[in-house]
Design a protein around this motif. Structure first.
Motif, PDB file in Angstrom:
ATOM      1  N   ILE A   6       0.849  -1.181   0.000  1.00 43.35           N
ATOM      2  CA  ILE A   6       0.000   0.000   0.000  1.00 43.35           C
ATOM      3  C   ILE A   6       0.890   1.238   0.000  1.00 43.35           C
ATOM      4  O   ILE A   6       1.830   1.324   0.786  1.00 43.35           O
ATOM      5  CB  ILE A   6      -0.907   0.030   1.256  1.00 43.35           C
ATOM      6  CG1 ILE A   6      -1.660  -1.277   1.414  1.00 43.35           C
ATOM      7  CG2 ILE A   6      -1.845   1.212   1.218  1.00 43.35           C
ATOM      8  CD1 ILE A   6      -2.650  -1.576   0.345  1.00 43.35           C
ATOM      9  N   ASP A  26      -3.902  -9.178   3.179  1.00 43.22           N
ATOM     10  CA  ASP A  26      -5.155  -9.272   2.432  1.00 43.22           C
ATOM     11  C   ASP A  26      -5.625 -10.720   2.559  1.00 43.22           C
ATOM     12  O   ASP A  26      -5.173 -11.596   1.824  1.00 43.22           O
ATOM     13  CB  ASP A  26      -4.918  -8.892   0.972  1.00 43.22           C
ATOM     14  CG  ASP A  26      -6.174  -8.908   0.154  1.00 43.22           C
ATOM     15  OD1 ASP A  26      -7.264  -8.959   0.744  1.00 43.22           O
ATOM     16  OD2 ASP A  26      -6.065  -8.879  -1.070  1.00 43.22           O
ATOM     17  N   CYS A  60      -8.041  -7.702  -3.215  1.00 40.10           N
ATOM     18  CA  CYS A  60      -7.566  -6.380  -3.662  1.00 40.10           C
ATOM     19  C   CYS A  60      -7.016  -6.458  -5.076  1.00 40.10           C
ATOM     20  O   CYS A  60      -6.356  -7.423  -5.451  1.00 40.10           O
ATOM     21  CB  CYS A  60      -6.471  -5.869  -2.734  1.00 40.10           C
ATOM     22  SG  CYS A  60      -7.101  -5.231  -1.206  1.00 40.10           S
ATOM     23  N   VAL A  69      -7.815   1.939  -0.440  1.00 41.75           N
ATOM     24  CA  VAL A  69      -8.133   1.102   0.715  1.00 41.75           C
ATOM     25  C   VAL A  69      -7.804   1.838   2.016  1.00 41.75           C
ATOM     26  O   VAL A  69      -7.020   2.785   2.028  1.00 41.75           O
ATOM     27  CB  VAL A  69      -7.347  -0.234   0.686  1.00 41.75           C
ATOM     28  CG1 VAL A  69      -7.775  -1.089  -0.467  1.00 41.75           C
ATOM     29  CG2 VAL A  69      -5.863  -0.004   0.669  1.00 41.75           C
ATOM     30  N   ILE A 113      -6.231   0.928   5.784  1.00 41.46           N
ATOM     31  CA  ILE A 113      -5.496  -0.096   6.490  1.00 41.46           C
ATOM     32  C   ILE A 113      -5.427   0.261   7.967  1.00 41.46           C
ATOM     33  O   ILE A 113      -5.447   1.444   8.331  1.00 41.46           O
ATOM     34  CB  ILE A 113      -4.083  -0.313   5.904  1.00 41.46           C
ATOM     35  CG1 ILE A 113      -3.278   0.985   5.885  1.00 41.46           C
ATOM     36  CG2 ILE A 113      -4.156  -0.909   4.524  1.00 41.46           C
ATOM     37  CD1 ILE A 113      -1.847   0.806   5.421  1.00 41.46           C
ATOM     38  N   ILE A 127      -5.947  -4.938   5.905  1.00 42.00           N
ATOM     39  CA  ILE A 127      -6.907  -4.178   5.097  1.00 42.00           C
ATOM     40  C   ILE A 127      -8.222  -4.100   5.868  1.00 42.00           C
ATOM     41  O   ILE A 127      -8.785  -5.118   6.262  1.00 42.00           O
ATOM     42  CB  ILE A 127      -7.122  -4.856   3.748  1.00 42.00           C
ATOM     43  CG1 ILE A 127      -5.794  -4.927   3.039  1.00 42.00           C
ATOM     44  CG2 ILE A 127      -8.207  -4.157   2.965  1.00 42.00           C
ATOM     45  CD1 ILE A 127      -5.648  -4.350   1.731  1.00 42.00           C
ATOM     46  N   ILE A 179     -12.258  -1.546   1.520  1.00 42.19           N
ATOM     47  CA  ILE A 179     -11.916  -1.233   0.133  1.00 42.19           C
ATOM     48  C   ILE A 179     -12.968  -0.277  -0.401  1.00 42.19           C
ATOM     49  O   ILE A 179     -14.149  -0.553  -0.311  1.00 42.19           O
ATOM     50  CB  ILE A 179     -11.856  -2.510  -0.731  1.00 42.19           C
ATOM     51  CG1 ILE A 179     -10.815  -3.477  -0.180  1.00 42.19           C
ATOM     52  CG2 ILE A 179     -11.542  -2.167  -2.178  1.00 42.19           C
ATOM     53  CD1 ILE A 179     -10.812  -4.821  -0.851  1.00 42.19           C
TER      54      ILE A 179
END
Length: 73
Positions: free
Chosen positions: A19, A42, A47, A53, A55, A69, A72
């Motif tokens: 990410i 994930d 994803c 997203v 986190i 995660i 989304i």
């Protein structure tokens, strides 16, 4: 508990994504940004690249993976 918003940069391996989180700041009325990459878990491999997203920081999954995660968009 920290919550960050970022973009899925790459899908490394099974159950792991990278990410990219952007940080904006101002110096003398000019806008600058920098970014940092985080490894996130994930769980169900849902994803895709370039998705936005949220986190959340959790206990460590491995040596470098401290994030999960949350949502989304």
């Amino acid at each position: 508990m920290k919550i960050l918003k970022g973009i899925v940069f790459s899908i490394n391996s099974n159950k792991t994504v990278v990410i990219k989180v952007f940080i904006f700041f101002f110096i003398y009325k000019k806008r600058f940004f920098k970014f940092k990459k985080y490894l996130a878990n994930d769980e169900f491999n849902i994803c895709l690249k370039n998705e936005i997203v949220f986190i959340v920081q959790v206990k460590p999954y491995s040596k470098k993976k401290f994030w999960k995660i949350l949502k989304i968009l």
